[in-house]
Design a protein around this motif. Structure first.
Motif, short mmCIF file in Angstrom:
data_model
loop_
_atom_site.label_atom_id
_atom_site.label_comp_id
_atom_site.label_asym_id
_atom_site.label_seq_id
_atom_site.Cartn_x
_atom_site.Cartn_y
_atom_site.Cartn_z
N ILE A 107 0.85 -1.18 0.00
CA ILE A 107 0.00 0.00 0.00
C ILE A 107 0.89 1.24 0.00
N VAL A 108 0.37 2.31 -0.54
CA VAL A 108 1.10 3.57 -0.58
C VAL A 108 0.20 4.68 -0.04
N ILE A 109 0.83 5.71 0.45
CA ILE A 109 0.10 6.86 0.95
C ILE A 109 0.69 8.10 0.28
N ASP A 110 -0.17 8.97 -0.20
CA ASP A 110 0.26 10.14 -0.96
C ASP A 110 0.39 11.36 -0.05
N SER A 111 1.40 12.17 -0.35
CA SER A 111 1.58 13.46 0.33
C SER A 111 1.45 13.30 1.84
N VAL A 112 2.40 12.60 2.41
CA VAL A 112 2.36 12.37 3.85
C VAL A 112 2.42 13.70 4.61
N TYR A 113 1.51 13.86 5.53
CA TYR A 113 1.43 15.07 6.35
C TYR A 113 2.21 14.90 7.64
N ARG A 114 2.11 13.72 8.22
CA ARG A 114 2.80 13.45 9.49
C ARG A 114 3.20 11.98 9.55
N TRP A 115 4.37 11.73 10.13
CA TRP A 115 4.79 10.38 10.48
C TRP A 115 4.81 10.27 12.00
N GLY A 116 4.43 9.12 12.50
CA GLY A 116 4.60 8.83 13.91
C GLY A 116 6.03 8.43 14.17
N GLN A 117 6.38 8.26 15.44
CA GLN A 117 7.76 8.03 15.81
C GLN A 117 8.18 6.57 15.73
N GLY A 118 7.27 5.65 15.56
CA GLY A 118 7.62 4.25 15.41
C GLY A 118 7.55 3.47 16.71
N THR A 119 7.19 2.20 16.58
CA THR A 119 7.17 1.30 17.72
C THR A 119 7.74 -0.03 17.26
N GLN A 120 8.63 -0.60 18.06
CA GLN A 120 9.35 -1.82 17.67
C GLN A 120 8.49 -3.06 17.91
N VAL A 121 8.41 -3.88 16.89
CA VAL A 121 7.76 -5.19 17.00
C VAL A 121 8.82 -6.25 16.72
N THR A 122 9.00 -7.15 17.66
CA THR A 122 9.96 -8.23 17.50
C THR A 122 9.25 -9.56 17.69
N VAL A 123 9.36 -10.42 16.69
CA VAL A 123 8.71 -11.73 16.73
C VAL A 123 9.80 -12.79 16.76
N SER A 124 9.83 -13.55 17.83
CA SER A 124 10.85 -14.58 17.98
C SER A 124 10.34 -15.91 17.43
N SER A 125 11.27 -16.69 16.92
CA SER A 125 10.89 -17.99 16.33
C SER A 125 10.88 -19.10 17.37
#
Length: 125
Positions: A107-125
């Motif tokens: 998916i794509v988003i056009d003309s981004v107005y704001r980005w959030g700061q991010g949150t880490q997701v770690t999936v262990s096997s």
């Protein structure tokens, strides 16, 4: 601004729920999307909700496992992630933009107005 939260460490097959809370702008004036970036890889689209008609789009990697929802009254968008795989490990970001759409595999988003700061997701096997 956008504030993402809900990341963490989970075993393969587990679930996480990410939240993105917006402040300082009118939430439903924008398309809202979730993106992720794994270490050493480019950022990729995961899911988004269209501003135009509220349709929800998913990248192929997310279809059938992830569910995105929004609550405009609370200025919040959520991403429910089930059946997590180690390849889902990444920093997840939310973004607000003019509009979003599905493209092959992503998916794509056009003309981004704001980005959030991010949150880490770690999936262990």
């Amino acid at each position: 601004q956008l504030q993402a939260s809900g990341g963490g460490l989970v075993q393969a097959g587990g679930s996480l729920r990410l939240s993105c809370v917006a402040s300082g702008f009118i939430f439903d004036d924008y398309a809202i999307g979730w993106f992720r970036q794994a270490s050493g890889k480019e950022r990729e689209g995961v899911s988004c909700i269209s501003r135009r008609d509220g349709s929800t789009y998913y990248a192929d990697s997310a279809k059938g496992r992830f569910t995105m929802s929004s609550d405009n009254a609370k200025n919040t968008a959520n991403l429910e992630m089930n059946s997590l795989k180690p390849e889902d490990t990444a920093v997840y970001y939310c973004a607000a933009g003019i509009e979003c759409s599905y493209r092959p595999y992503t998916i794509v988003i056009d003309s981004v107005y704001r980005w959030g700061q991010g949150t880490q997701v770690t999936v262990s096997s």
